[in-house]
Motif scaffolding. Structure first.
Motif: not given
Length: 307
Positions: A227-246
Motif C-alpha cells: 500500500r506504500m506509494p513510493s517504490v523507495g519506501a517499499k524497497y527500504k521496508a523489504f530490505s530490513t526483512c530480507g536478512s531475517h527471512l533468509s
C-alpha cells in the motif's frame, strides 16, 4: 534383548564420521574451522551491536541474542564431534548425553522464539511505525527475551527428565553425531508413549506457533508495504526483512527436514547429515547473512575492526 535400567547405562555410542584416516584429518580441520568462524563471526556481531550506539535498537538487541544462541548451539555439539573425529572410542557418557540433549533443546528452542520476536519487531516497525517506540520498548524487549529463554529451558529440562525415567537395551548406538532426544528415545526398551506425546506436543507448540506467528507477521508486512506509494519506501521496508527471512528459511527448513527424514528408517545417514545443517551450518551462516545484507551492520563491523 533384555532391557536394562537406566542406572546401569554408562555411555552411548555416537555415529562415526568416517573410517578413512586421511579424511578424518580433513574433517577435523573442517569442523574446527567452522567452529572458530561461528564463534568469531557471532562474537563480532555481539561486539558491534554493543559498541555502536546506532545499533542500540530492538532489532539489533534481538540479533545479538540470536548470535549468542548460535555460539551456544555450536559449542554444545561441535567440540564433541571434534573429539570423536580423532578418538577410537565414539562414546559419550550417559550424563553427558542427557546434558547435551538439554542444552541443544534449550538453545534451538530459544532461537525459534527469537526469530518469532524479531518478526514481530519488524511487523510493528513497518505496520505501526508511530507506535513502535512505545510498543517495542527496552523493558518489553528484555521481558520477551527472558521469557523465551525460561520457556525454552523449562521445555528442555522436562524432556531431559523424561529421558531419565527410561530403561535402555544393550544397543545404545545413537545414529547421529550428537545426542538428540528423538533418536535417544528410540533406543529405549521401556514404554516411550509419554515421551513421544511430549515431543509431538512440544514440536507443535514451539515449532508451529513461531512459524504461524512469523507467517502472520510477514503477511501483514506484505499487505502494508504494497500500500506504500513510493517504490523507495517499499524497497527500504523489504530490505530490513530480507536478512531475517533468509535466516528463518534456513533454520526452519533444515530443522523440519531433519524430523521428516528421521521418520524414515532407511535415511538414518541422511538424517545425521541434515542434523548438522541446523546445529553447525546455520550458526556459521547467520553472521554473514546479517553482515553482508545490512549497511548499518557492515559499518559497525568496519568501525570495530579498524578500532
Amino acid at each position: 534383548m533384555h532391557p536394562r535400567n537406566q542406572t546401569d547405562v554408562s555411555e552411548f555410542l555416537l555415529l562415526r564420521l568416517t573410517d578413512d584416516p586421511e579424511l578424518k584429518i580433513i574433517l577435523f580441520c573442517l569442523f574446527l574451522s567452522v567452529y572458530l568462524v561461528t564463534v568469531l563471526g557471532n562474537l563480532l556481531i555481539i561486539l558491534a551491536v554493543s559498541s555502536d550506539s546506532r545499533l542500540h535498537t530492538p532489532m539489533y538487541f534481538f540479533l545479538s541474542h540470536l548470535s549468542f544462541t548460535d555460539i551456544c548451539v555450536s559449542t554444545t555439539t561441535i567440540p564433541k564431534i571434534l573429539a570423536n573425529t580423532q578418538a577410537q572410542n565414539l562414546s559419550i557418557s550417559y550424563a553427558g548425553c542427557i546434558t547435551q540433549i538439554c542444552f541443544v533443546l534449550t538453545f534451538v528452542c530459544w532461537e525459534s522464539f527469537l526469530l518469532l520476536v524479531m518478526a514481530y519487531d519488524r511487523y510493528v516497525a513497518i505496520c505501526h511505525p508511530l507506535r513502535y517506540p512505545v510498543i517495542v520498548n527496552p523493558h518489553f524487549c528484555g521481558l520477551l527475551t527472558l521469557l523465551s529463554l525460561f520457556i525454552s529451558a523449562a521445555d528442555a529440562l522436562l524432556h531431559s527428565l523424561m529421558v531419565l525415567r527410561l530403561s535402555f537395551c544393550t544397543d545404545l548406538e545413537v545414529p547421529l553425531f550428537f545426542c538428540e532426544v528423538v533418536q535417544v528415545i528410540k533406543l529405549a526398551c521401556s514404554d516411550t508413549l509419554i515421551n513421544t506425546i511430549l515431543i509431538y506436543l512440544a514440536t507443535s507448540v514451539f515449532g508451529g506457533i513461531p512459524v504461524c506467528g512469523i507467517v502472520f507477521s510477514y503477511a501483514q508486512i506484505l499487505s502494508s508495504v504494497m500500500r506504500m506509494p513510493s517504490v523507495g519506501a517499499k524497497y527500504k521496508a523489504f530490505s530490513t526483512c530480507g536478512s531475517h527471512l533468509s535466516v528463518v528459511s534456513l533454520f526452519y527448513g533444515t530443522g523440519f527436514g531433519v524430523y521428516i527424514c528421521s521418520a524414515i528408517p532407511e535415511s538414518s545417514r541422511k538424517t545425521a547429515v541434515d542434523s548438522l545443517m541446523y546445529t553447525v551450518v546455520t550458526p556459521v551462516l547467520n553472521p554473514f547473512i546479517y553482515s553482508l545484507r545490512n549497511r548499518d551492520m557492515k559499518g559497525a563491523l568496519k568501525k570495530l575492526m579498524v578500532g
